[in-house]
Design a protein around this motif. Structure first.
Motif, PDB file in Angstrom:
ATOM      1  N   TYR A 297       0.623  -0.820   0.050  1.00  0.00           N
ATOM      2  CA  TYR A 297       0.421   0.208  -0.227  1.00  0.00           C
ATOM      3  C   TYR A 297       0.605   1.431  -0.045  1.00  0.00           C
ATOM      4  CZ  TYR A 297      -3.276   3.698   1.567  1.00  0.00           C
ATOM      5  OH  TYR A 297      -4.149   4.387   2.174  1.00  0.00           O
ATOM      6  N   ARG A 298       0.248   2.221  -0.992  1.00  0.00           N
ATOM      7  CA  ARG A 298       1.389   3.645  -0.890  1.00  0.00           C
ATOM      8  C   ARG A 298       0.456   4.465  -0.422  1.00  0.00           C
ATOM      9  NH1 ARG A 298       3.305   6.171  -6.575  1.00  0.00           N
ATOM     10  NH2 ARG A 298       4.436   8.103  -5.660  1.00  0.00           N
ATOM     11  N   GLN A 299       0.904   5.162   0.452  1.00  0.00           N
ATOM     12  CA  GLN A 299       1.030   5.753   1.467  1.00  0.00           C
ATOM     13  C   GLN A 299       1.045   7.584   1.130  1.00  0.00           C
ATOM     14  OE1 GLN A 299       2.957   5.531   5.149  1.00  0.00           O
ATOM     15  NE2 GLN A 299       1.292   4.580   5.658  1.00  0.00           N
ATOM     16  N   GLU A 300       0.341   8.375   1.049  1.00  0.00           N
ATOM     17  CA  GLU A 300       0.121   9.798   0.457  1.00  0.00           C
ATOM     18  C   GLU A 300       1.700  10.366   1.546  1.00  0.00           C
ATOM     19  OE1 GLU A 300      -2.214  11.190  -2.122  1.00  0.00           O
ATOM     20  OE2 GLU A 300      -2.459   8.453  -1.814  1.00  0.00           O
ATOM     21  N   LYS A 301       1.794  10.407   2.222  1.00  0.00           N
ATOM     22  CA  LYS A 301       3.051  10.976   3.147  1.00  0.00           C
ATOM     23  C   LYS A 301       3.779  10.166   3.595  1.00  0.00           C
ATOM     24  CE  LYS A 301       0.873  14.170   4.870  1.00  0.00           C
ATOM     25  NZ  LYS A 301       0.254  15.205   6.107  1.00  0.00           N
ATOM     26  N   ALA A 302       4.822  10.403   4.023  1.00  0.00           N
ATOM     27  CA  ALA A 302       5.090   9.002   4.232  1.00  0.00           C
ATOM     28  C   ALA A 302       5.472   9.409   6.034  1.00  0.00           C
ATOM     29  CB  ALA A 302       7.523   9.979   4.040  1.00  0.00           C
ATOM     30  N   GLU A 303       5.563   8.419   6.508  1.00  0.00           N
ATOM     31  CA  GLU A 303       5.321   8.005   8.329  1.00  0.00           C
ATOM     32  C   GLU A 303       3.534   8.682   8.757  1.00  0.00           C
ATOM     33  OE1 GLU A 303       8.722   8.547  10.806  1.00  0.00           O
ATOM     34  OE2 GLU A 303       9.182  10.250   9.297  1.00  0.00           O
ATOM     35  N   ASN A 304       3.142   8.431   7.718  1.00  0.00           N
ATOM     36  CA  ASN A 304       1.270   8.493   7.524  1.00  0.00           C
ATOM     37  C   ASN A 304       0.885   7.451   8.682  1.00  0.00           C
ATOM     38  OD1 ASN A 304       0.533  10.258   7.507  1.00  0.00           O
ATOM     39  ND2 ASN A 304      -0.955  10.204   5.191  1.00  0.00           N
TER      40      ASN A 304
END
Length: 472
Positions: A297-304
């Protein structure tokens, strides 16, 4: 009260019931239009009211509360939902015995609450189910030993003293050591089955534990091959969970044969440097044969944070992705208000992502027993951080597709930092629940009341959002 279900008589639509255990069926309930936009507060009791707030120098309440770490439908009654607590009230603390957590109620037992939404939108508590070991004794929320995923968190009391096996005696490494609990859970994911049993996933192991209707453990799954309690095993890569960011969400397929878990954030695979990314893992586990599969899964922002996953169909799920900010500033004051706070619900489709077991091995792509799939000697977390998602795609690895379904800040001016519970009521109504952290916060290790703004104490609130969950 608990036997009543209010059915909408004016219209009938094809909707999902609970976790979609029966697929698309006819079900709708009248309470959905009566929960106010600002949410309905869950009832709570007070665990402690004697501690002094470090900011106000006045006594403050530690509340129970805390029923916001996960949420799921009661599959047998349409106007009821279950909600999960985590390990109990806690705060970062460093004491004489190293870094750890302050547990102001160290004896707290993690639990599942059953709640009912009345026809007027108010919420009552039906019962609380305390979680127990296989022989029936109560579990705790204290950390596990290192052999089962413990990351060295030392538990402390609110007075700064370590939590010991016998608190009436002085610390002794051998005779009276620091108290840890290999049955201890920091629960974050919850599934309720039609037979009355539950599955809970947590942030410690991560562990996935099966409990009967009375909260007694009847099965366990984790990534530790030496744990004889296990019925099945997760892939070893899940041992590298980031501390306090383990298996944050748990769902089950409509036929109740396959668990689906999502990790909160990028794992420490193989080290802490790798965790500062935007790649998280989803794992499926077949409860018949123990077979597992992984997706990215690719998050919108790092460390979300991916704080929940909830079932729509066999392949489609809703996922919470959020940051840790407060729209109104929270305990840090108005200067920290963030109008761009991210509290999103996405619809994902597993069939669009690459099953990691299907990736062909080569001189470039290998598989490591501990760290999973490797590319040019790097873990997937390292490779994505260094080279990006396009480079992953060139290697034949794509994340699951995602589509924004709800922006909670835009929808209801969502004031909380944490959004951790989803309840699929029907195809057009979604329940959302926050984690209030037992109304407890800390600044530099000192406990205080958790506020959303200058005067509002955080509390568990149920929001009901009208949206096209299926994207029809």
């Amino acid at each position: 009260m608990t036997g009543k279900i209010w059915l909408v008589s004016l219209f009938s639509i094809s909707v999902l019931s609970g976790c979609a255990n029966n697929g698309m069926i006819q079900a709708a309930t009248s309470f959905v239009g009566n929960v106010p936009k600002q949410g309905s507060e869950l009832p709570y009791s007070v665990l402690r009211g004697d501690l002094i707030d470090s900011k106000t120098n006045q006594p403050f309440e530690i509340r129970n509360g805390g029923f916001g770490s996960a949420m799921t439908a009661n599959p047998n009654q349409a106007n009821q939902f279950y909600a999960l607590t985590d390990r109990g009230p806690n705060a970062n603390y460093t004491g004489e015995y190293g870094k750890g957590k302050s547990f102001p109620v160290a004896s707290y037992t993690p639990r599942i609450g059953l709640f009912e939404v009345e026809s007027d939108g108010s919420i009552s508590m039906v019962k609380s189910i305390l979680l127990k070991r296989p022989e029936g004794s109560l579990i705790s929320g204290l950390p596990n030993t290192s052999a089962l995923g413990g990351t060295g968190e030392t538990p402390y009391h609110s007075n700064g003293q370590p939590v010991l096996m016998n608190d009436s005696k002085p610390y002794n490494k051998d005779a009276n050591p620091i108290k840890l609990d290999d049955y201890g859970l920091d629960g974050e994911g919850l599934v309720a089955l039609k037979d009355g049993t539950f599955w809970v996933s947590d942030e410690y192991g991560p562990h996935i534990v099966h409990f009967d209707s009375n909260g007694v453990e009847i099965g366990r799954i984790n990534a530790f091959k030496n744990d004889t309690r296990n019925m099945f095993y997760l892939p070893a890569v899940f041992q590298h969970r980031r501390a306090n960011r383990g298996m944050e969400g748990l769902a089950i397929s409509p036929d109740e044969t396959t668990l689906v878990g999502i990790m909160q954030s990028t794992m420490q695979n193989p080290d802490k440097a790798a965790q500062k990314g935007n790649l998280t893992r989803i794992v499926t586990l077949n409860l018949t044969d123990g077979n597992t599969e992984q997706y990215l899964y690719r998050q919108e922002k790092a460390e979300n944070a991916n704080s929940e996953i909830s079932t729509l169909t066999a392949n489609q799920f809703l996922v919470i992705e959020r940051d840790g900010s407060f729209l109104l500033g929270g305990p840090n004051g108005e200067s920290k208000a963030n109008v761009n706070a991210q509290k999103h619900v996405y619809r994902i489709d597993l069939s669009t992502g690459t099953p990691l077991s299907s990736v062909a091995l080569s001189s470039s792509i290998t598989r490591d027993a501990s760290h999973g799939l490797m590319i040019d000697g790097l873990t997937l977390e390292q490779f994505a951080n260094r080279s990006g998602w396009d480079a992953l795609a060139e290697k034949g690895i794509k994340p699951v597709s995602k589509a924004l379904v709800i922006d909670m800040v835009k929808a209801v001016s969502y004031p909380h930092d944490k959004m951790e519970g989803l309840w699929v009521i029907d195809g057009h109504h979604l329940g959302v629940l926050n984690d209030d952290d037992f109304a407890t916060w800390s600044t530099k290790g000192k406990l205080e009341q958790k506020y959303l703004d200058n005067h509002t104490i955080d509390s568990n609130r149920l929001y009901i959002i009208n949206a096209d969950l299926m994207g029809n």
